[in-house]
Design a protein around this motif. Structure first.
Motif, mmCIF file in Angstrom:
data_model
loop_
_atom_site.group_PDB
_atom_site.id
_atom_site.type_symbol
_atom_site.label_atom_id
_atom_site.label_comp_id
_atom_site.label_asym_id
_atom_site.label_seq_id
_atom_site.Cartn_x
_atom_site.Cartn_y
_atom_site.Cartn_z
ATOM 1 N N THR A 40 14.627 -52.491 -32.066
ATOM 2 C CA THR A 40 15.502 -52.477 -30.892
ATOM 3 C C THR A 40 15.006 -51.498 -29.843
ATOM 4 O O THR A 40 15.581 -51.404 -28.754
ATOM 5 N N SER A 220 10.471 -57.157 -29.979
ATOM 6 C CA SER A 220 11.734 -56.600 -29.518
ATOM 7 C C SER A 220 12.879 -57.532 -29.878
ATOM 8 O O SER A 220 12.863 -58.715 -29.540
ATOM 9 N N PRO A 222 16.804 -56.933 -29.333
ATOM 10 C CA PRO A 222 17.848 -56.012 -28.881
ATOM 11 C C PRO A 222 19.141 -56.081 -29.691
ATOM 12 O O PRO A 222 19.866 -55.098 -29.783
ATOM 13 N N ASP A 223 19.434 -57.230 -30.270
ATOM 14 C CA ASP A 223 20.675 -57.391 -31.012
ATOM 15 C C ASP A 223 20.475 -57.007 -32.474
ATOM 16 O O ASP A 223 19.662 -57.602 -33.183
ATOM 17 N N GLY A 224 21.230 -56.014 -32.930
ATOM 18 C CA GLY A 224 21.049 -55.513 -34.283
ATOM 19 C C GLY A 224 21.381 -56.515 -35.361
ATOM 20 O O GLY A 224 20.739 -56.545 -36.415
ATOM 21 N N LEU A 227 18.511 -58.844 -35.667
ATOM 22 C CA LEU A 227 17.392 -58.143 -36.283
ATOM 23 C C LEU A 227 17.559 -58.072 -37.794
ATOM 24 O O LEU A 227 16.614 -58.318 -38.558
ATOM 25 N N GLY A 241 16.239 -49.721 -35.996
ATOM 26 C CA GLY A 241 17.370 -49.912 -35.109
ATOM 27 C C GLY A 241 18.458 -50.797 -35.667
ATOM 28 O O GLY A 241 19.308 -51.284 -34.914
ATOM 29 N N SER A 366 21.484 -51.508 -26.187
ATOM 30 C CA SER A 366 20.279 -51.541 -27.019
ATOM 31 C C SER A 366 20.273 -50.443 -28.077
ATOM 32 O O SER A 366 19.551 -50.554 -29.068
ATOM 33 N N GLN A 368 22.506 -49.369 -30.845
ATOM 34 C CA GLN A 368 23.559 -50.184 -31.432
ATOM 35 C C GLN A 368 24.946 -49.538 -31.420
ATOM 36 O O GLN A 368 25.953 -50.229 -31.270
#
Length: 515
Positions: A40, A220, A222-224, A227, A241, A366, A368
């Motif tokens: 992230t 990348s 960005p959304d945990g 991910l 992240g 970004s 979390q």
């Protein structure tokens, strides 16, 4: 998004990924070692979408992903040691002499000389405002492997600043086309976009330990929740992240390994001193006292953070920078009464001259748990009678430029170079580049000038503590919690270790066992 919604999102995403091929291990194909890393912490919103260290915070990507290295680096306990440099000395207060190692090459095979470093630093000073502000270099001389820096004024923390990723040494003759730079690290970038960095092994790496992987893909996400789903489905070999709420699941699963380090990255909330409401010290004190830092760190961060008394995480600083008086919600309401908010409306919000006390809370998603902090603060301040409107957006810089906020909450590493002046010069002085709230204190500015020219760790730490106390008395910032950094990886991954400084990740030790 509330906790239930986040959990639902994670479960749904996991289902989608798993039905698309859960358990696929892309490292099964052939003997090429490929490491896929989701994070992230990379992208335009983080100001590091690239590998040119002279561009904003892209140096963090340069160093994090094993592309570039600095003259000096920090150990796990934030002590400085040589990296590309062999030695450093001040010949007088405004002259520094650095000897560059004689066995260095860039990833294109070109020898690293003092002249190459000089050329790199000249571009750095021309392109990077913070570096020019920190280093105060007037001119440079090079002779073989010896680089001499002539300073405009004494810079006792010079060697600390030379650990900052912006000072990663790159080959300027090679150019920086397509955001690709040529560094000295164990890996070289072959493709760089806003969403991905593709790396290949630097077969001519100068270090004693050689890189073990053929290819690395940094992506990348960005959304945990997404991910976490991608890591469990086999899309990634490791992730950084992840939401703290999912970490216990990985700790219980023998298929994964976790590496955690305490960092100086703090969640802080800057008061906007141009905001009419926050120009009142009683209102700032009420806001600062509303947040239960211990509860936030232990409950909402699931024990993955430590309450912050000030900007520095070490016990000495915590003792030096004693917290302002801890105000309860009731005490906060009394402070608001002193500020003239003596009435309430039908919703329980306080009024002054018939107008509700409303504060615009700006943050970004970004990191979390920053939106979680916003919702927590919103709830606590509502109990106090303050109406908080949350704006969580990756376009936060646009709102900062327009002063379209009252409180700006962000995550910042306060001692990345091992010296406390970094944070003070960035956030507390009047013209600091990251003084988002336009905080001004003439006494702090004078002490910061004194700190900048002071030699000796004890004297510098004493001055830093005095400065921070003044900022705490003004409630210029609310320091909420220091974060742990956790890397989650498949059990087949070795040599991947979280570091307290937050910008050492991919090293020659990183390896993955083929299945």
């Amino acid at each position: 998004m509330n906790t239930f919604s986040k959990l639902t999102c994670i479960i749904l995403t996991l289902f989608i990924f798993c039905t698309a091929g859960c358990g696929n291990d892309k490292n099964n194909a052939g003997s090429e070692k490929v490491f896929r890393y989701g994070t992230t912490a990379y992208g335009p919103a983080m100001q590091n979408a690239g590998t040119n260290p002279h561009d904003s915070y892209c140096g963090w990507s340069t160093v994090r992903y094993g592309i570039g290295e600095t003259l000096f680096r920090l150990t796990d306990d934030r002590q400085i040691e040589p990296w590309l440099a062999e030695s450093f000395t001040f010949t007088d207060d405004v002259t520094a002499q650095i000897k560059i190692r004689d066995d260095l090459t860039f990833s294109n095979g070109k020898k690293v000389t003092a002249d190459a470093v000089k050329t790199c630093f000249a571009d750095l000073l021309a392109q990077h405002d913070r570096a020019a502000y920190d280093l105060k270099i007037a001119s440079m001389d090079s002779d073989g492997q010896v680089l001499t820096l002539h300073l405009k004024e004494p810079v006792p923390a010079l060697v600390n600043y030379l650990t900052d990723p912006y000072s990663a040494v790159i080959d300027m003759d090679a150019g920086t086309d397509n955001r690709i730079c040529v560094g000295t690290g164990p890996y070289r970038a072959v493709s760089v976009t806003d969403k991905e960095v593709v790396l290949e092994k630097n077969g001519a790496y100068w270090g004693t330990e050689k890189p073990k992987l053929d290819k690395i893909i940094v992506t990348s996400v960005p959304d945990g929740a997404a991910l976490s789903a991608a890591l469990q489905s086999g899309e990634f070999d490791a992730a950084q992240g992840l939401p703290y709420t999912v970490l216990p699941t990985y700790r219980k699963n023998a298929d994964y390994t976790l590496s955690t380090a305490q960092t100086s990255r703090v969640y802080e909330a800057a008061m906007n001193f141009r905001s009419p409401a926050l120009q009142d010290p009683f209102v700032r004190k009420a806001v600062a006292g509303a947040i239960d830092k211990k509860q936030f760190a232990q409950v909402l961060l699931n024990g993955n953070g430590r309450p912050a008394l000030g900007p520095y995480p070490d016990p000495e600083a915590a003792e030096e920078t004693a917290s302002p008086e801890a105000d309860s919600i009731t005490a906060g309401r009394k402070l608001l009464e002193q500020a003239g908010y003596t009435e309430t409306d039908s919703d329980g919000y306080v009024l002054k001259n018939g107008r509700r006390l409303r504060l615009r809370w700006l943050t970004y998603p970004s990191r979390q748990e920053l939106p979680v902090l916003a919702e927590y603060a919103q709830s606590r301040l509502k109990d106090m009678g303050i109406d908080v409107v949350i704006n969580s957006t990756d376009a936060y810089k646009d709102f900062l430029k327009r002063d379209d906020f009252d409180i700006y909450a962000n995550a910042i590493v306060t001692v990345p170079t091992g010296d406390r002046e970094y944070y003070i010069s960035s956030c507390l002085v009047d013209k600091g580049p990251y003084n988002a709230g336009h905080y001004e204190n003439a006494e702090i500015d004078a002490l910061a000038d004194e700190l900048h020219g002071t030699f000796g760790a004890a004297a510098r730490n004493d001055l830093a503590a005095r400065i921070v106390r003044l900022a705490l008395e003004d409630n210029a910032y609310v320091y909420v919690a220091f974060l742990n950094m956790t890397l989650v990886m498949k059990s087949t991954v070795t040599g991947f270790q979280a570091h307290g400084t937050d910008f050492y990740e991919i090293t020659p030790a990183l390896d993955i066992r083929l299945i």
